[in-house]
Design an enzyme around this catalytic site. Structure first.
Site, PDB file in Angstrom:
ATOM      1  N   GLU A 159     -14.992 -12.558  -2.410  1.00  0.00           N
ATOM      2  CA  GLU A 159     -15.026 -11.144  -2.080  1.00  0.00           C
ATOM      3  C   GLU A 159     -13.697 -10.621  -1.564  1.00  0.00           C
ATOM      4  OE1 GLU A 159     -19.743 -10.542  -1.130  1.00  0.00           O
ATOM      5  OE2 GLU A 159     -18.425 -11.026   0.533  1.00  0.00           O
ATOM      6  N   CYS A 198      -8.430  -6.385   2.259  1.00  0.00           N
ATOM      7  CA  CYS A 198      -8.725  -7.662   2.923  1.00  0.00           C
ATOM      8  C   CYS A 198      -9.072  -8.671   1.832  1.00  0.00           C
ATOM      9  CB  CYS A 198      -9.909  -7.452   3.876  1.00  0.00           C
ATOM     10  SG  CYS A 198     -10.468  -8.959   4.665  1.00  0.00           S
ATOM     11  N   CYS A 207     -16.827 -21.781  12.698  1.00  0.00           N
ATOM     12  CA  CYS A 207     -16.852 -20.886  13.855  1.00  0.00           C
ATOM     13  C   CYS A 207     -18.271 -20.336  13.965  1.00  0.00           C
ATOM     14  CB  CYS A 207     -15.824 -19.777  13.690  1.00  0.00           C
ATOM     15  SG  CYS A 207     -14.164 -20.451  13.461  1.00  0.00           S
ATOM     16  N   CYS A 233     -15.614 -22.033   3.695  1.00  0.00           N
ATOM     17  CA  CYS A 233     -14.612 -22.422   4.699  1.00  0.00           C
ATOM     18  C   CYS A 233     -14.996 -23.791   5.235  1.00  0.00           C
ATOM     19  CB  CYS A 233     -14.599 -21.389   5.836  1.00  0.00           C
ATOM     20  SG  CYS A 233     -13.253 -21.618   7.015  1.00  0.00           S
ATOM     21  N   CYS A 279     -19.334 -16.693  12.822  1.00  0.00           N
ATOM     22  CA  CYS A 279     -18.851 -16.216  11.522  1.00  0.00           C
ATOM     23  C   CYS A 279     -19.794 -16.641  10.407  1.00  0.00           C
ATOM     24  CB  CYS A 279     -17.456 -16.788  11.274  1.00  0.00           C
ATOM     25  SG  CYS A 279     -16.836 -16.462   9.611  1.00  0.00           S
ATOM     26  N   CYS A 306     -15.845  -7.535   9.124  1.00  0.00           N
ATOM     27  CA  CYS A 306     -15.289  -8.855   9.458  1.00  0.00           C
ATOM     28  C   CYS A 306     -16.394  -9.871   9.675  1.00  0.00           C
ATOM     29  CB  CYS A 306     -14.521  -8.808  10.777  1.00  0.00           C
ATOM     30  SG  CYS A 306     -13.044  -7.878  10.729  1.00  0.00           S
TER      31      CYS A 306
HETATM   32  N1  SAH Z   1     -10.240 -17.868   8.719  1.00  0.00           N
HETATM   33  C1  SAH Z   1      -9.360 -16.920   9.241  1.00  0.00           C
HETATM   34  C2  SAH Z   1      -9.410 -15.580   8.555  1.00  0.00           C
HETATM   35  C3  SAH Z   1     -10.750 -15.025   8.171  1.00  0.00           C
HETATM   36  S1  SAH Z   1     -11.772 -14.406   9.421  1.00  0.00           S
HETATM   37  C4  SAH Z   1      -9.576 -16.754  10.712  1.00  0.00           C
HETATM   38  O1  SAH Z   1     -10.555 -17.277  11.227  1.00  0.00           O
HETATM   39  O2  SAH Z   1      -8.735 -16.136  11.353  1.00  0.00           O
HETATM   40  C5  SAH Z   1     -11.062 -12.831   9.878  1.00  0.00           C
HETATM   41  C6  SAH Z   1     -11.413 -12.409  11.323  1.00  0.00           C
HETATM   42  O3  SAH Z   1     -12.791 -12.016  11.437  1.00  0.00           O
HETATM   43  C7  SAH Z   1     -11.215 -13.547  12.309  1.00  0.00           C
HETATM   44  O4  SAH Z   1     -10.584 -13.107  13.476  1.00  0.00           O
HETATM   45  C8  SAH Z   1     -12.635 -13.946  12.586  1.00  0.00           C
HETATM   46  O5  SAH Z   1     -12.724 -14.652  13.774  1.00  0.00           O
HETATM   47  C9  SAH Z   1     -13.335 -12.625  12.591  1.00  0.00           C
HETATM   48  N2  SAH Z   1     -14.791 -12.733  12.476  1.00  0.00           N
HETATM   49  C10 SAH Z   1     -15.502 -13.708  11.879  1.00  0.00           C
HETATM   50  N3  SAH Z   1     -16.831 -13.460  11.981  1.00  0.00           N
HETATM   51  C11 SAH Z   1     -16.960 -12.301  12.654  1.00  0.00           C
HETATM   52  C12 SAH Z   1     -18.088 -11.515  13.038  1.00  0.00           C
HETATM   53  N4  SAH Z   1     -19.326 -11.877  12.735  1.00  0.00           N
HETATM   54  N5  SAH Z   1     -17.848 -10.371  13.710  1.00  0.00           N
HETATM   55  C13 SAH Z   1     -16.583  -9.967  13.969  1.00  0.00           C
HETATM   56  N6  SAH Z   1     -15.484 -10.669  13.625  1.00  0.00           N
HETATM   57  C14 SAH Z   1     -15.666 -11.828  12.964  1.00  0.00           C
HETATM   58 FE1  SF4 Z   2     -13.561 -19.977   8.663  1.00  0.00          FE
HETATM   59 FE2  SF4 Z   2     -14.930 -17.887   9.631  1.00  0.00          FE
HETATM   60 FE3  SF4 Z   2     -13.771 -19.589  11.324  1.00  0.00          FE
HETATM   61 FE4  SF4 Z   2     -12.231 -17.930   9.866  1.00  0.00          FE
HETATM   62  S1  SF4 Z   2     -13.725 -17.340  11.438  1.00  0.00           S
HETATM   63  S2  SF4 Z   2     -11.925 -20.146  10.198  1.00  0.00           S
HETATM   64  S3  SF4 Z   2     -13.455 -17.849   7.951  1.00  0.00           S
HETATM   65  S4  SF4 Z   2     -15.445 -20.075   9.901  1.00  0.00           S
END
Ligand code: SAH
Ligand code: SF4
Length: 387
Positions: free
Chosen positions: A114, A127, A138, A134, A141, A367
């Site tokens: 996406e 974006c 996290c 991944c 996420c 995000c």
């Molecule tokens: N993997 C990379 C980039 C993708 S995530 C990273 O982790 O930085 C892009 C941003 O969205 C990151 O700061 C991530 O922590 C945030 N993010 C992920 N899940 C989210 C959620 N459910 N609500 C708000 N931000 C989120």
């Molecule tokens: Fe992977 Fe989501 Fe963590 Fe970014 S925030 S490193 S996309 S698991």
């Protein structure tokens, strides 16, 4: 017409040597030149021809070699026999009421990825994703609930920008140059995946996106977001040179170990040490600290004060991201007055602390929500196939 149409500068190579059409997207200029030599372009002509082809692909966005009119007809035919500049197929294009557009793209192997276009008053941000799924987990996420399927190729990463430019009708055309009507002004690597775990492909793709004879988005308008892959951070500054964002999200190792488990490998102290070494760090090229606001988890006044102490000495902007929920998530978004109180503490300490307005929520494009819809689609497709 060009000299190329008068005096062919290549010899024809039988089609059978190359079995399937190769994509030229994502190749460096040198690699493109090599490809042209492979199909018969003479060495001394190759650099110029590569430059012409490059401009057609990345400056004008053409998808058909036959339109490349400053090349001889014979050469164009050869090119279209051997190569392609086709984009991934758009499986769905969802449009949010706030103007956000989410592209679900099908790439080789039938995988889906996406990209999201977010228009704002004076900018348009695309974006893009770097991986399907991944490896990291996290806990807040949605992408993190999906295993890594595979890394995207450089071509697939650049193609996300090209697909969006196609859709937004952004390539220059006969009505004039695109200056002044640019829609994608910024690119952020904040989609699916951890870009620093796909370093070379992300780097090569961004070099193409930055190239002045093509898409030409400045390195200062590209932001790479990492969860904190410490060994690759300085290298990203040296070899890509874009701006950096870090998914910080917590002010103690205990909490960050849970939210961003890569912290167990490289903790807050190691991460901050490395960030201080990021090349070209200055007030105009600050690091963005991303901080997701999770109710009663990381949003206290004490957290705000600790955060300010931790980042002191680093030119920084703190981007507060209200948590975007997804089906099955165990967290709640902080209340609005809590976010404001947190932002005020950070602001008073002299750091810009913009709160990221959730965009495209109605189409699950905000995000951390990416990939969810496509996984559902895939599951339903699987069901259909079984019937
Ligand atoms: N993997 C990379 C980039 C993708 S995530 C990273 O982790 O930085 C892009 C941003 O969205 C990151 O700061 C991530 O922590 C945030 N993010 C992920 N899940 C989210 C959620 N459910 N609500 C708000 N931000 C989120
Ligand atoms: Fe992977 Fe989501 Fe963590 Fe970014 S925030 S490193 S996309 S698991």
């Amino acid at each position: 017409m060009s000299d190329a149409s008068i005096s062919p500068d290549f010899k024809t190579v039988p089609r059978t040597i190359i079995e399937t059409k190769q994509s030229l997207l994502g190749l460096s200029r040198d690699a493109l030149r090599e490809k042209l030599i492979e199909v018969g372009v003479k060495e001394k002509q190759a650099k110029m021809r590569a430059s012409q082809v490059w401009q057609w692909i990345y400056q004008k966005g053409v998808q058909d070699f036959m339109i490349m009119t400053n090349l001889s007809k014979e050469f164009r035919t050869t090119m279209s026999e051997h190569f392609t500049v086709e984009r991934p197929e758009i499986v769905t294009l969802q449009k949010s009421i706030d103007g956000t557009r989410k592209y679900l793209l099908r790439i080789a192997g039938g995988h889906e990825v996406e990209a999201v276009y977010i228009p704002d008053e004076n900018r348009g941000t695309l974006c893009i994703s770097s991986q399907v799924g991944c490896t990291l987990k996290c806990t807040f996420c949605h992408t993190g609930t999906q295993n890594l399927v595979r890394n995207l190729t450089a071509g697939e990463i650049v193609a996300q920008v090209m697909v969006a430019r196609d859709d937004l009708d952004e390539w220059p055309n006969d009505s004039g140059p695109q200056i002044g009507r640019r829609k994608i002004t910024n690119v952020v690597l904040m989609g699916m995946g951890e870009p620093l775990y796909n370093f070379e492909n992300v780097r090569d793709a961004m070099r193409i996106v930055m190239d002045n004879e093509g898409i030409s988005i400045s390195r200062r308008r590209i932001t790479l977001s990492t969860s904190g892959v410490v060994p690759e951070i300085v290298r990203a500054g040296e070899e890509i040179g874009c701006l950096l964002a870090v998914s910080f999200h917590a002010t103690t190792d205990d909490v960050r170990d849970i939210l961003v488990p890569i912290n167990k490998k490289w903790n807050i102290a190691k991460l901050l040490d490395t960030l201080k070494q990021y090349p070209r760090l200055s007030n105009s090229e600050r690091i963005t600290f991303e901080y997701v606001m999770l109710k009663d988890v990381n949003d206290s006044d004490d957290d705000a004060r600790r955060l300010v102490r931790l980042v002191s000495g680093i030119p920084a902007k703190i981007n507060l991201i209200p948590f975007n929920p997804w089906p099955g998530s165990n967290y709640t978004r902080s209340d609005w007055d809590r976010i404001e109180a947190f932002a005020a503490i950070v602001n008073d300490a002299g750091y810009a602390s913009p709160v990221r307005t959730p965009r495209g929520e109605d189409i699950m494009a905000a995000c951390g929500q990416l990939k969810s819809a496509s996984e559902k689609i895939r599951k339903s497709q699987l069901k259909k196939e079984k019937v």
